[in-house]
Design an enzyme around this catalytic site. Structure first.
Site, mmCIF file in Angstrom:
data_model
loop_
_atom_site.group_PDB
_atom_site.id
_atom_site.type_symbol
_atom_site.label_atom_id
_atom_site.label_comp_id
_atom_site.label_asym_id
_atom_site.label_seq_id
_atom_site.Cartn_x
_atom_site.Cartn_y
_atom_site.Cartn_z
ATOM 1 N N ARG A 129 -54.080 -37.530 15.390
ATOM 2 C CA ARG A 129 -55.499 -37.870 15.396
ATOM 3 C C ARG A 129 -56.351 -36.780 16.053
ATOM 4 N NH1 ARG A 129 -58.220 -43.802 16.775
ATOM 5 N NH2 ARG A 129 -60.324 -42.974 16.651
ATOM 6 N N LYS A 130 -55.729 -35.736 16.545
ATOM 7 C CA LYS A 130 -56.485 -34.701 17.267
ATOM 8 C C LYS A 130 -56.728 -33.488 16.370
ATOM 9 C CE LYS A 130 -55.545 -37.728 20.377
ATOM 10 N NZ LYS A 130 -56.317 -38.531 21.266
#
Ligand SMILES: *Cc1c(COP(=O)(O)O)cnc(C)c1O
Length: 384
Positions: free
Chosen positions: A187-188
């Site tokens: 998710r980064k």
């Protein structure tokens, strides 16, 4: 057989990985050195040089990188660490792992980042450190917190899990002499599956973090291997195992090459959403302060008072239209773990932001056509 988990919807996110990452992992596997070794060292140097920090210490997550950072900087049981409540549980977990207690601070409602005046109001004789979070890729107001930390002689550390590539006053997060941690979760900004890195200019901290990272041993496996086993390691202190593997580091090195393109794509996608949502009365696009070049790890919109539908209904309706969104961040002081001990704590800006925010899909490869579908679905989901 593999199924395409992304086929029947516009996903909320999708990491950008391809044959290059597969090939890089293949090479590592065939090299015979799978855990932490030369690739990890190369990845650490590459991230440090990219963001302008002296040292990088690769870990298996940002949580453990943050934990190492607090521990090597001397945070101890009994200490309090100021941090936002409007953040992910991992921020608080790192503080708890170090034996300290989080003390939650309210946010600036425009940036969703910790508010310096609210932080000052929460200081106690036990306050030892400030953990500043660059939430959803948006740099916090570093100068204000550098000033605050100097005035009260506090350690300042940065949870930059989502902010790789973001800039504060034109310089990258990580280049400010403030220790900062990145996450490489999917998710980064870039991903190694799982992973993290502690960036610091303090050589002694980096050295100690490397020791704690690897069982507390004074000598790394790679050094011992290179010495053909003749060096004996010692254990100057108790450690843990939060090593990054060379397979992950190999993926990370490819991902770093993609980062400039990832940043450009996300910026363009955010510009499109800014423009499109400016015409929808019920929502407000993210505010970007003059000091910040955000990484747009997420695109966060806020429902305005003219919106007659709650965020939960909007997200549900978007899902029915094949668009996957997410709730904004839920404040930690309302979580069961903290609820009793923090009963009565009111952080009105964090609570309002949690109610009124949601994330739209944003990721490299998201097409303009898909973004148009997202905006149309958003407009339709606002109808009472
Ligand atoms: C994702 C995230 C973390 C945790 O990262 P992990 O690598 O999953 O441990 C910590 N803080 C913030 C602000 C995050 O967004």
């Amino acid at each position: 057989m593999s199924t395409d988990l992304f086929a029947d919807q516009i996903p909320f996110l999708k990491p950008w990985v391809g044959e290059e990452e597969v090939e890089a992992v293949r090479e590592v596997i065939l090299s015979g050195w799978l855990s932490m070794g030369p690739k990890t060292a190369e990845f650490e140097r590459a991230v440090a040089s990219l963001v302008g920090a002296q040292h990088g210490v690769g870990t298996n997550s940002a949580t453990t990188a943050l934990y190492l950072m607090l521990r090597v900087a001397g945070v101890e049981p009994g200490d309090e660490v100021l941090c936002p409540s409007f953040t992910c549980m991992a921020t608080a977990n790192a503080i708890l792992l170090a034996g300290a207690s989080p003390r939650f601070v309210d946010i600036d409602p425009r940036t969703f980042n910790m508010d310096p005046e609210s932080a000052e109001a929460q200081l106690t004789p036990r306050t030892r450190a400030i953990m500043l979070v660059d939430q959803i890729g948006m740099p916090a107001d570093l100068d204000a917190f550098i000033t605050l930390s100097r005035r009260y002689d506090l350690l300042l550390v940065e949870d930059a899990a989502t902010a790789l590539g973001a800039r504060y006053k034109k310089r990258p997060i990580g280049a400010w002499g403030v220790p900062a941690c990145f996450s490489f979760h999917p998710r980064k900004m870039i991903t190694t599956g799982e992973g993290g890195m502690l960036m610091t200019d303090n050589e002694a901290w980096a050295a100690r973090a490397r020791i704690i990272r690897s069982a507390g041993a004074s000598v790394s496996d790679l050094k011992r291997h290179q010495a053909k086993g003749v060096i004996l390691q010692e254990y100057p202190e108790a450690g843990t195992n939060c090593r990054l593997t060379d397979m992950q580091a190999a993926i990370g090195l490819i991902q770093l090459q993609r980062l400039p393109d990832i940043l450009t794509q996300r910026k363009h996608q955010a510009d499109y959403y800014d423009h499109a949502t400016a015409e929808i009365d019920e929502v407000e696009p993210p505010f970007v302060p003059p000091y910040a070049e955000p990484a747009y790890s997420s695109y966060c919109i806020r429902l305005t008072p003219s919106c007659r539908v709650g965020a939960h209904s909007v997200i549900t309706r978007m899902a029915e239209r094949g668009v996957s969104c997410r709730h904004g961040i839920q404040p930690l002081h309302h979580e069961p773990y903290f609820r009793d001990s923090m009963a009565g704590l009111q952080l009105p800006e964090s609570e309002a932001a949690a109610r009124e925010t949601l994330f739209l899909p944003i990721f490299p490869g998201l097409t303009r056509e898909s973004q148009e579908v997202v905006v149309d679905a958003l407009r339709a989901s606002m109808l009472p």
